[in-house]
Write a protein that holds these residues in place. Structure first.
Motif, short mmCIF file in Angstrom:
data_model
loop_
_atom_site.label_atom_id
_atom_site.label_comp_id
_atom_site.label_asym_id
_atom_site.label_seq_id
_atom_site.Cartn_x
_atom_site.Cartn_y
_atom_site.Cartn_z
N CYS A 41 103.40 123.21 60.39
CA CYS A 41 102.14 123.00 61.10
C CYS A 41 101.90 121.51 61.35
O CYS A 41 101.50 121.11 62.44
CB CYS A 41 100.99 123.61 60.31
SG CYS A 41 99.44 123.65 61.23
N CYS A 74 95.85 120.49 62.49
CA CYS A 74 96.79 121.39 61.81
C CYS A 74 95.99 122.43 61.02
O CYS A 74 95.45 122.14 59.96
CB CYS A 74 97.72 120.61 60.90
SG CYS A 74 98.84 121.69 60.01
N THR A 75 95.93 123.63 61.54
CA THR A 75 95.16 124.72 60.93
C THR A 75 95.61 125.00 59.50
O THR A 75 94.78 125.12 58.59
CB THR A 75 95.31 126.00 61.77
OG1 THR A 75 94.90 125.73 63.09
CG2 THR A 75 94.50 127.14 61.19
N VAL A 76 96.91 125.08 59.28
CA VAL A 76 97.43 125.45 57.96
C VAL A 76 97.16 124.35 56.93
O VAL A 76 96.57 124.61 55.88
CB VAL A 76 98.93 125.78 58.03
CG1 VAL A 76 99.51 126.00 56.64
CG2 VAL A 76 99.17 127.00 58.91
N SER A 134 101.72 119.80 64.98
CA SER A 134 100.51 119.05 65.37
C SER A 134 100.87 117.64 65.79
O SER A 134 100.31 117.11 66.77
CB SER A 134 99.52 119.01 64.20
OG SER A 134 98.97 120.28 63.98
#
Length: 150
Positions: free
Chosen positions: A57, A124-126, A61
């Motif tokens: 991730c 970065c979502t994770v 990103s």
């Protein structure tokens, strides 16, 4: 189908500690397994998958942020390393994740690199989700070997 259900992952025990990980249609399944002595180490363990998700991730990103400025980092490599420890109940935990990202080109060749480095983690979502419970350190090194972040 909602975006949440389209990202659902199903695991099915095969034998021992081996689980078949099903990511849904059009994505190959993955065999996960615990290392010895519990399992046979025939596939990545859950902690490996967490580390891979964080590193992937962050890398995606960073690449996205660079491409917004029409910049190509060349090769991009990320290594996620856990810092392991035990909690108050003596249970093994990931206490921290350190991610080292290496770009394929020198920072001097990448326009707007300071702006990119200042903001890419936020998208970065994770890692931003995991970071709520586990600290994540990020270091970025350019293609010339210079540390440009972290």
């Amino acid at each position: 189908m909602s975006s949440e259900s389209s990202k659902a992952v199903t695991i099915t025990r095969q034998s021992g500690y081996q689980f078949l990980v099903d990511f849904g249609p059009d994505i190959p399944t993955l065999l996960a397994d615990e290392p010895s002595p519990l399992g046979q180490g025939a596939g990545p363990a859950p902690d490996h998958m967490l580390l891979a998700a964080v590193a992937n991730c962050l890398s995606a990103s960073l690449l996205f942020a660079l491409q917004k400025f029409k910049q190509d980092p060349g090769a991009l490599k990320a290594t996620a390393t856990p810092v392991m420890g035990r909690n108050e109940a003596k249970r093994l935990r990931i206490e921290r994740i350190d991610v080292a990202i290496e770009l394929g080109r020198p920072a001097a060749e990448l326009e707007h690199i300071d702006r990119v480095l200042a903001q890419f983690e936020d998208f970065c979502t994770v890692s931003m989700s995991v970071r709520q419970g586990i600290p994540i350190g990020v270091r970025v090194q350019d293609g010339a070997g210079a540390v440009i972040k972290g």
